[in-house]
Design a protein around this motif. Structure first.
Motif, PDB file in Angstrom:
ATOM      1  N   PHE A   1       0.834  -1.205   0.000  1.00  0.00           N
ATOM      2  CA  PHE A   1       0.000   0.000   0.000  1.00  0.00           C
ATOM      3  C   PHE A   1       0.869   1.256   0.000  1.00  0.00           C
ATOM      4  O   PHE A   1       0.505   2.266  -0.604  1.00  0.00           O
ATOM      5  CB  PHE A   1      -0.929   0.008   1.220  1.00  0.00           C
ATOM      6  CG  PHE A   1      -2.209  -0.749   1.002  1.00  0.00           C
ATOM      7  CD1 PHE A   1      -3.199  -0.231   0.174  1.00  0.00           C
ATOM      8  CD2 PHE A   1      -2.437  -1.960   1.615  1.00  0.00           C
ATOM      9  CE1 PHE A   1      -4.388  -0.918  -0.041  1.00  0.00           C
ATOM     10  CE2 PHE A   1      -3.618  -2.653   1.412  1.00  0.00           C
ATOM     11  CZ  PHE A   1      -4.599  -2.140   0.587  1.00  0.00           C
ATOM     12  N   TYR A   2       2.015   1.193   0.679  1.00  0.00           N
ATOM     13  CA  TYR A   2       2.943   2.323   0.684  1.00  0.00           C
ATOM     14  C   TYR A   2       3.420   2.622  -0.738  1.00  0.00           C
ATOM     15  O   TYR A   2       3.435   3.776  -1.171  1.00  0.00           O
ATOM     16  CB  TYR A   2       4.128   1.992   1.587  1.00  0.00           C
ATOM     17  CG  TYR A   2       5.216   3.044   1.614  1.00  0.00           C
ATOM     18  CD1 TYR A   2       5.040   4.250   2.287  1.00  0.00           C
ATOM     19  CD2 TYR A   2       6.437   2.819   0.962  1.00  0.00           C
ATOM     20  CE1 TYR A   2       6.046   5.209   2.320  1.00  0.00           C
ATOM     21  CE2 TYR A   2       7.446   3.770   0.996  1.00  0.00           C
ATOM     22  CZ  TYR A   2       7.249   4.967   1.667  1.00  0.00           C
ATOM     23  OH  TYR A   2       8.247   5.910   1.690  1.00  0.00           O
ATOM     24  N   GLY A   3       3.782   1.571  -1.471  1.00  0.00           N
ATOM     25  CA  GLY A   3       4.194   1.746  -2.859  1.00  0.00           C
ATOM     26  C   GLY A   3       3.076   2.307  -3.715  1.00  0.00           C
ATOM     27  O   GLY A   3       3.310   3.148  -4.594  1.00  0.00           O
ATOM     28  N   TYR A   4       1.846   1.855  -3.451  1.00  0.00           N
ATOM     29  CA  TYR A   4       0.690   2.355  -4.201  1.00  0.00           C
ATOM     30  C   TYR A   4       0.490   3.843  -3.954  1.00  0.00           C
ATOM     31  O   TYR A   4       0.277   4.630  -4.898  1.00  0.00           O
ATOM     32  CB  TYR A   4      -0.557   1.574  -3.794  1.00  0.00           C
ATOM     33  CG  TYR A   4      -1.849   2.153  -4.320  1.00  0.00           C
ATOM     34  CD1 TYR A   4      -2.213   2.001  -5.655  1.00  0.00           C
ATOM     35  CD2 TYR A   4      -2.701   2.869  -3.479  1.00  0.00           C
ATOM     36  CE1 TYR A   4      -3.399   2.547  -6.145  1.00  0.00           C
ATOM     37  CE2 TYR A   4      -3.876   3.416  -3.954  1.00  0.00           C
ATOM     38  CZ  TYR A   4      -4.228   3.249  -5.283  1.00  0.00           C
ATOM     39  OH  TYR A   4      -5.394   3.792  -5.762  1.00  0.00           O
ATOM     40  N   ILE A   5       0.585   4.255  -2.684  1.00  0.00           N
ATOM     41  CA  ILE A   5       0.427   5.672  -2.349  1.00  0.00           C
ATOM     42  C   ILE A   5       1.540   6.502  -2.975  1.00  0.00           C
ATOM     43  O   ILE A   5       1.298   7.592  -3.520  1.00  0.00           O
ATOM     44  CB  ILE A   5       0.415   5.874  -0.818  1.00  0.00           C
ATOM     45  CG1 ILE A   5      -0.814   5.197  -0.196  1.00  0.00           C
ATOM     46  CG2 ILE A   5       0.434   7.353  -0.463  1.00  0.00           C
ATOM     47  CD1 ILE A   5      -2.132   5.760  -0.650  1.00  0.00           C
ATOM     48  N   LYS A   6       2.778   5.993  -2.914  1.00  0.00           N
ATOM     49  CA  LYS A   6       3.895   6.726  -3.514  1.00  0.00           C
ATOM     50  C   LYS A   6       3.698   6.870  -5.018  1.00  0.00           C
ATOM     51  O   LYS A   6       4.054   7.888  -5.603  1.00  0.00           O
ATOM     52  CB  LYS A   6       5.212   5.989  -3.222  1.00  0.00           C
ATOM     53  CG  LYS A   6       5.556   5.894  -1.749  1.00  0.00           C
ATOM     54  CD  LYS A   6       6.020   7.209  -1.182  1.00  0.00           C
ATOM     55  CE  LYS A   6       7.447   7.474  -1.485  1.00  0.00           C
ATOM     56  NZ  LYS A   6       7.945   8.689  -0.786  1.00  0.00           N
ATOM     57  N   ASN A   7       3.126   5.838  -5.637  1.00  0.00           N
ATOM     58  CA  ASN A   7       2.835   5.903  -7.064  1.00  0.00           C
ATOM     59  C   ASN A   7       1.815   6.992  -7.374  1.00  0.00           C
ATOM     60  O   ASN A   7       1.931   7.706  -8.378  1.00  0.00           O
ATOM     61  CB  ASN A   7       2.332   4.541  -7.546  1.00  0.00           C
ATOM     62  CG  ASN A   7       1.968   4.542  -9.023  1.00  0.00           C
ATOM     63  OD1 ASN A   7       0.815   4.753  -9.381  1.00  0.00           O
ATOM     64  ND2 ASN A   7       2.945   4.288  -9.874  1.00  0.00           N
ATOM     65  N   ARG A   8       0.817   7.142  -6.495  1.00  0.00           N
ATOM     66  CA  ARG A   8      -0.201   8.161  -6.703  1.00  0.00           C
ATOM     67  C   ARG A   8       0.361   9.561  -6.491  1.00  0.00           C
ATOM     68  O   ARG A   8      -0.164  10.538  -7.042  1.00  0.00           O
ATOM     69  CB  ARG A   8      -1.389   7.961  -5.739  1.00  0.00           C
ATOM     70  CG  ARG A   8      -2.025   6.576  -5.765  1.00  0.00           C
ATOM     71  CD  ARG A   8      -2.311   6.084  -7.153  1.00  0.00           C
ATOM     72  NE  ARG A   8      -3.309   6.883  -7.847  1.00  0.00           N
ATOM     73  CZ  ARG A   8      -3.573   6.788  -9.135  1.00  0.00           C
ATOM     74  NH1 ARG A   8      -2.890   5.947  -9.896  1.00  0.00           N
ATOM     75  NH2 ARG A   8      -4.504   7.547  -9.672  1.00  0.00           N
ATOM     76  N   MET A   9       1.443   9.689  -5.712  1.00  0.00           N
ATOM     77  CA  MET A   9       2.059  10.999  -5.480  1.00  0.00           C
ATOM     78  C   MET A   9       2.746  11.503  -6.734  1.00  0.00           C
ATOM     79  O   MET A   9       2.863  12.714  -6.948  1.00  0.00           O
ATOM     80  CB  MET A   9       3.048  10.912  -4.312  1.00  0.00           C
ATOM     81  CG  MET A   9       2.375  10.693  -2.963  1.00  0.00           C
ATOM     82  SD  MET A   9       3.542  10.393  -1.607  1.00  0.00           S
ATOM     83  CE  MET A   9       4.259  12.013  -1.406  1.00  0.00           C
ATOM     84  N   GLY A  10       3.238  10.578  -7.562  1.00  0.00           N
ATOM     85  CA  GLY A  10       3.848  10.975  -8.821  1.00  0.00           C
ATOM     86  C   GLY A  10       5.317  11.309  -8.698  1.00  0.00           C
ATOM     87  O   GLY A  10       5.891  11.341  -7.602  1.00  0.00           O
ATOM     88  N   GLY A  11       5.931  11.597  -9.844  1.00  0.00           N
ATOM     89  CA  GLY A  11       7.369  11.840  -9.894  1.00  0.00           C
ATOM     90  C   GLY A  11       7.803  13.207  -9.406  1.00  0.00           C
ATOM     91  O   GLY A  11       8.998  13.470  -9.309  1.00  0.00           O
ATOM     92  N   GLN A  12       6.848  14.089  -9.083  1.00  0.00           N
ATOM     93  CA  GLN A  12       7.226  15.424  -8.627  1.00  0.00           C
ATOM     94  C   GLN A  12       7.828  15.418  -7.222  1.00  0.00           C
ATOM     95  O   GLN A  12       8.465  16.391  -6.804  1.00  0.00           O
ATOM     96  CB  GLN A  12       6.011  16.349  -8.655  1.00  0.00           C
ATOM     97  CG  GLN A  12       4.938  16.007  -7.617  1.00  0.00           C
ATOM     98  CD  GLN A  12       3.724  16.898  -7.713  1.00  0.00           C
ATOM     99  OE1 GLN A  12       2.685  16.516  -8.249  1.00  0.00           O
ATOM    100  NE2 GLN A  12       3.855  18.111  -7.202  1.00  0.00           N
ATOM    101  N   VAL A  13       7.625  14.334  -6.481  1.00  0.00           N
ATOM    102  CA  VAL A  13       8.120  14.234  -5.111  1.00  0.00           C
ATOM    103  C   VAL A  13       9.368  13.350  -5.106  1.00  0.00           C
ATOM    104  O   VAL A  13       9.300  12.154  -5.370  1.00  0.00           O
ATOM    105  CB  VAL A  13       7.056  13.634  -4.167  1.00  0.00           C
ATOM    106  CG1 VAL A  13       7.580  13.609  -2.736  1.00  0.00           C
ATOM    107  CG2 VAL A  13       5.770  14.443  -4.248  1.00  0.00           C
ATOM    108  N   SER A  14      10.514  13.940  -4.804  1.00  0.00           N
ATOM    109  CA  SER A  14      11.762  13.184  -4.770  1.00  0.00           C
ATOM    110  C   SER A  14      11.801  12.267  -3.554  1.00  0.00           C
ATOM    111  O   SER A  14      10.977  12.384  -2.635  1.00  0.00           O
ATOM    112  CB  SER A  14      12.954  14.146  -4.725  1.00  0.00           C
ATOM    113  OG  SER A  14      12.976  14.839  -3.479  1.00  0.00           O
ATOM    114  N   ALA A  15      12.775  11.357  -3.543  1.00  0.00           N
ATOM    115  CA  ALA A  15      12.902  10.423  -2.424  1.00  0.00           C
ATOM    116  C   ALA A  15      13.135  11.168  -1.113  1.00  0.00           C
ATOM    117  O   ALA A  15      12.529  10.850  -0.086  1.00  0.00           O
ATOM    118  CB  ALA A  15      14.054   9.449  -2.686  1.00  0.00           C
ATOM    119  N   VAL A  16      14.003  12.182  -1.141  1.00  0.00           N
ATOM    120  CA  VAL A  16      14.306  12.940   0.082  1.00  0.00           C
ATOM    121  C   VAL A  16      13.095  13.748   0.530  1.00  0.00           C
ATOM    122  O   VAL A  16      12.732  13.751   1.718  1.00  0.00           O
ATOM    123  CB  VAL A  16      15.507  13.879  -0.150  1.00  0.00           C
ATOM    124  CG1 VAL A  16      15.787  14.701   1.101  1.00  0.00           C
ATOM    125  CG2 VAL A  16      16.735  13.078  -0.531  1.00  0.00           C
TER     126      VAL A  16
END
Length: 314
Positions: free
Chosen positions: A164-179
């Motif tokens: 689910f964490y990966g799913y949420i991160k996917n919905r955030m999109g590429g505009q949010v960097s890892a840091v």
């Protein structure tokens, strides 16, 4: 030549990231007598400190502040923070209480869980090979449940929380960097972490600074040990194909499994070996299917200009 160097660097980054994740159980065991609650609380607080320092050094505060004005990103980061906190507490508990093998199983079945989430939430259609892999994985969990005498709750909690964490991160999109992402997630969790540390102090007492210099140094590195693999992983994903990353992701749980069986001597009765063998078979099916599908798509893309070329020249 540049592509070769790029891939080699990406491979080194990926192996480093998953290698560090693979040795996390050893790190957590070295933090004894710290409890899982205290370890995760310090992990949250120190990760935020480290991420803020990284934002300052890389001069990335401007794009980060812009994220704070995005309600959608803030809401998703809160959900991501809750999920990663659950994942961390379950993983630390498993690592420090003799369930390293079961924790490793959670990350072996995580790709299957991610596929299932894609079907349920994104309405993705599975190919035959993916259905076979999912079916084998369900059978594996049933076999392991019989072997354990109950469902492998630690494995399932880790697989679903990270899925689910990966799913949420996917919905955030590429505009949010890892840091930036980890900064937001840990910022949401810091108030809870502080309350947890106060509770630990009032009950058993905080171990940071009271269990020797070596222990203090190791525990103070929790933020770096949390953030560095994520940064290495982010760098690897920009340099390697997803198919390669898909294979390397099994490196961490494999190291954890070997550590649990060979070093900690966790029990592995026959039914548990059968369950793991089924999981590994499902992963082989899934990996082969992914490679075949990727090659088929590549051939189709290469053939497309030949088919449409005459039409375009008219």
């Amino acid at each position: 030549m540049p592509d070769s160097r790029l891939s080699s660097r990406g491979l080194a980054l990926a192996i480093s990231a998953y290698g560090l994740w693979g040795f996390l159980p050893l790190y957590f065991l070295l933090l004894d007598p710290s409890t899982p609650v205290e370890i995760v609380a310090w992990r949250i607080v120190l990760s935020l400190v480290f991420c803020v320092l990284l934002l300052a050094v890389t001069r990335a505060f401007a794009p980060f502040v812009a994220l704070l004005r995005d309600r959608r990103i803030m809401g998703l980061s809160l959900l991501a923070g809750i999920l990663i906190a659950i994942n961390w507490i379950v993983y630390v508990y498993g690592s420090t209480n003799g369930f390293v093998v079961e924790a490793a199983l959670g990350y072996f079945i995580n790709p299957i869980v991610s596929i299932a989430l894609g079907v349920v939430f994104l309405r993705e259609r599975l190919r035959v090979g993916q259905w076979v892999a999912v079916g084998i994985s369900v059978l594996a969990v049933l076999v392991l449940a019989i072997g354990y005498g109950q469902p492998p709750w630690i494995s399932l909690a880790l697989a679903f929380s990270f899925g689910f964490y990966g799913y949420i991160k996917n919905r955030m999109g590429g505009q949010v960097s890892a840091v930036a992402g980890l900064t937001l997630e840990t910022a949401w969790l810091v108030p809870v972490a502080i309350v947890a540390l106060v509770a630990v102090q009032l009950t058993s007492g905080i171990t940071l600074g009271t269990s020797g210099l070596g222990h203090a140094v190791l525990l103070s590195l929790a933020g770096i040990i949390t953030a560095v693999p994520l940064l290495l992983f982010a760098g690897a994903t920009r340099r390697l194909p997803l198919s390669v990353m898909g294979f390397i992701q099994y490196f961490a749980p494999l190291l954890q499994f070997i550590f649990g069986v060979a070093v900690l001597l966790e029990p592995m009765p026959l039914e548990r070996w059968i369950g793991f063998a089924l999981v590994w078979l499902a992963l082989v099916v899934l990996s082969v299917e992914a490679v075949v599908q990727r090659r088929r798509a590549t051939r189709e893309r290469r053939a497309l200009p030949l088919e449409t070329g005459p039409v375009e020249t008219v």
